[in-house]
Design an enzyme around this catalytic site. Structure first.
Site, PDB file in Angstrom:
ATOM      1  N   ASP A   1       0.777  -1.248   0.000  1.00 33.93           N
ATOM      2  CA  ASP A   1       0.000   0.000   0.000  1.00 33.93           C
ATOM      3  C   ASP A   1       0.811   1.303   0.000  1.00 33.93           C
ATOM      4  O   ASP A   1       1.794   1.419   0.731  1.00 33.93           O
ATOM      5  CB  ASP A   1      -0.862   0.092   1.259  1.00 33.93           C
ATOM      6  CG  ASP A   1      -1.616  -1.179   1.578  1.00 33.93           C
ATOM      7  OD1 ASP A   1      -1.553  -2.129   0.805  1.00 33.93           O
ATOM      8  OD2 ASP A   1      -2.282  -1.183   2.625  1.00 33.93           O
TER       9      ASP A   1
ATOM     10  N   GLU B   1     -10.586  -2.405   4.293  1.00 35.68           N
ATOM     11  CA  GLU B   1      -9.240  -1.911   4.588  1.00 35.68           C
ATOM     12  C   GLU B   1      -9.062  -0.521   3.987  1.00 35.68           C
ATOM     13  O   GLU B   1      -9.804  -0.110   3.089  1.00 35.68           O
ATOM     14  CB  GLU B   1      -8.175  -2.837   3.969  1.00 35.68           C
ATOM     15  CG  GLU B   1      -8.235  -4.275   4.464  1.00 35.68           C
ATOM     16  CD  GLU B   1      -7.128  -5.169   3.907  1.00 35.68           C
ATOM     17  OE1 GLU B   1      -6.566  -5.939   4.680  1.00 35.68           O
ATOM     18  OE2 GLU B   1      -6.835  -5.104   2.699  1.00 35.68           O
TER      19      GLU B   1
HETATM   20  C1  FRU Z   1      -3.967  -3.618   2.654  1.00 30.56           C
HETATM   21  C2  FRU Z   1      -3.347  -4.075   3.954  1.00 30.56           C
HETATM   22  C3  FRU Z   1      -3.713  -3.127   5.061  1.00 30.56           C
HETATM   23  C4  FRU Z   1      -2.602  -3.328   6.053  1.00 30.56           C
HETATM   24  C5  FRU Z   1      -1.416  -3.546   5.144  1.00 30.56           C
HETATM   25  C6  FRU Z   1      -0.396  -4.484   5.694  1.00 30.56           C
HETATM   26  O1  FRU Z   1      -3.312  -4.041   1.527  1.00 30.56           O
HETATM   27  O2  FRU Z   1      -3.756  -5.396   4.234  1.00 30.56           O
HETATM   28  O3  FRU Z   1      -4.996  -3.337   5.594  1.00 30.56           O
HETATM   29  O4  FRU Z   1      -2.425  -2.227   6.893  1.00 30.56           O
HETATM   30  O5  FRU Z   1      -1.925  -4.041   3.926  1.00 30.56           O
HETATM   31  O6  FRU Z   1       0.746  -4.501   4.905  1.00 30.56           O
END
Ligand code: FRU
Length: 492
Positions: free
Chosen positions: A24, A197
């Site tokens: 992300d 998320e």
């Molecule tokens: C989304 C996610 C988020 C989390 C991160 C962990 O892609 O699953 O929810 O904070 O990636 O790397």
């Protein structure tokens, strides 16, 4: 940090980490002339692992300078996704009455997920975790993460939107340190094909609506093994009064931010210059379904193009519009233009181009059943097309090159698109391992990764089932952000 940019699949104008795993985008904020981009980073491996925040800065959002890792795992856990803000008035007390950057992020370990903050007094170069971390805990929820924070002017408060399993929680704070629960949203709304998320919440004025505005919330939904699409991003349009977000569409309305397979966890820049009519967005150009398996090199993961989000009133309601950042125009090399050409099954061929292309094409559908473009690399191809009978734009990457790393990667998928006055217009961006198609003046976007076996060597425009006309065509080879000049000719 080593940075091998010459790998045949290394994106040449999309952001990638110098090496190793990235997911992300995080903490995007504009401060003192620089756009900051942090990202979920595993510096020791090309697969997901203990998360850090990688960091880069840019003055034009096209050329990026890699900086050292900003946040490292500590006693409160690994550093998951989150946001950053400029604390202009030192509400936090970290800046001796001045201003500076505060990051708000999730920390995760086997015991759970909690929110922490860190601050920087030197334009994001170094970060100091707050001694009072974590600042927000709620042990009832195993999935409790990805805080996005903004200053809510009219109620004079910081607001945090956070994903908690199948819903969003909203909190308020005077100082970024103490947070009070305000409301929740979404348990019964939109798509729940996966865990929620990476939310975002922001206000945008509506084009042509005389200053009227709406609030938009973006929600990414995680991969569910039962769903071949994998992870995707949806959005809601409505109102926000400082405490509660209210969806103005029916709960079962699902609005997709992108109809492709590879645009996830995207959010917008905080504090960016400009007015309320636009926000800058970037997403992770990947999909949890196969993210850890994609056949790249010593890095894994790329970002989408930076996009300008705006709102427009359409007949069905207010909808999000996405336009490519104007700054990418600086990458255009000598292009070609044509107009009024007849298209048939034989097609019009272009050769001698590299895998970096921007194409604007407008088709008069006339008697055709399907029109489109085939991007070839050797005997493999990726097709972007429009199917008249179903009124759908599609990308077919079934035979696009390396596809066997996951059974769901090779696919053809479609998005609803009404032809207007018998015409369809597409704006296409091809990089070494991705394609982004913008249609309907930005009302429809399809983003996909591709892993061709060799560089794209030709583009063919075609019509089947009857003739169509190519009203206008512009093809620009693009230069890599890693080179300053390059001569590139397109021929037919
Ligand atoms: C989304 C996610 C988020 C989390 C991160 C962990 O892609 O699953 O929810 O904070 O990636 O790397």
């Amino acid at each position: 940090m080593k940075h091998h940019t010459e790998h045949p699949l290394r994106p040449q104008y999309h952001f990638t980490p110098p090496a190793n795993w990235m997911n992300d985008p995080n903490g995007m904020v504009y401060f003192e002339g620089e756009y900051h981009l942090f990202y979920q980073y595993h510096p020791d491996s090309t697969v997901w692992g203990p998360m850090h925040w990688g960091h880069a800065v840019s003055r034009d959002l096209v050329h990026w300078e890699h900086l050292p890792i900003a946040l490292f795992p500590d006693q409160n856990g690994a550093i998951f996704s989150g946001s950053a803000v400029v604390d202009w008035n030192d509400t936090s007390g970290f800046f001796n009455g001045g201003s500076g950057l505060v990051a708000i992020y999730t920390q995760a370990d086997s015991a759970g997920q909690r929110q922490s903050i860190a601050y920087s007094k030197d334009s994001g170069r170094t970060w100091i975790p707050y001694t009072g971390n974590p600042v927000l805990i709620d042990e009832r929820f195993p999935d409790f993460r990805d805080p996005k924070v903004f200053w809510h002017e009219s109620s004079n408060s910081w607001v945090m939107v956070l994903a908690a399993g199948n819903r969003l929680f909203l909190y308020r704070s005077p100082d970024l340190k103490s947070w009070t629960f305000a409301s929740e949203f979404g348990a019964q709304e939109g798509s729940h094909d996966g865990v929620w998320e990476c939310p975002d919440l922001f206000e945008l004025s509506v084009e042509g609506e005389n200053g009227a505005s709406r609030w938009v919330t973006i929600v990414s939904i995680g991969d569910d093994p039962a769903c071949s699409e994998g992870s995707r991003t949806q959005y809601f349009v409505g109102s926000f009064d400082g405490t509660t977000f209210t969806n103005e569409n029916t709960p079962d309305t699902v609005l997709w931010l992108d109809y492709g397979r590879d645009n996830y966890a995207g959010v917008t820049w905080s504090d960016a210059p400009g007015n309320k009519s636009e926000r800058l967005f970037i997403g992770w150009m990947n999909n949890w379904k196969y993210a850890n398996l994609i056949p790249t090199g010593d890095w894994r993961g790329a970002m989408t193009l930076v996009r300008k989000l705006s709102l427009k009133k359409e007949t069905q309601g207010v909808r999000l519009i996405q336009k490519e950042l104007d700054g990418y125009q600086q990458l255009r090399l000598q292009g070609i233009e044509s107009s009024g050409e007849t298209l048939s099954a034989e097609g019009i061929q272009f050769t001698g181009m590299s895998g970096l292309l921007e194409i604007e094409a407008e088709f008069d559908l006339m008697l055709a059943a399907e029109i489109g473009l085939r991007f070839t690399s050797g005997d493999k191809k990726t097709v972007v097309g429009y199917d008249v009978a179903s009124a759908e734009l599609f990308i077919d990457r079934t035979d696009s090159g390396h596809t066997d790393f996951h059974e769901d990667f090779a696919c053809r998928h479609s998005a609803p698109l009404e032809a207007k006055e018998g015409r369809v217009k597409m704006h296409i961006w091809l990089d070494r391992s991705s394609i982004e198609v913008f249609a309907d003046e930005g009302g429809l976007v399809v983003t996909d990764q591709l892993f061709p076996v060799s560089e794209t060597d030709g583009v063919e425009l075609y019509a089947v089932g009857g003739e169509a006309m190519l009203r206008t065509l512009r093809v620009y080879p693009l230069r890599s952000v890693y080179t300053s000049v390059a001569a590139q000719a397109v021929s037919r």
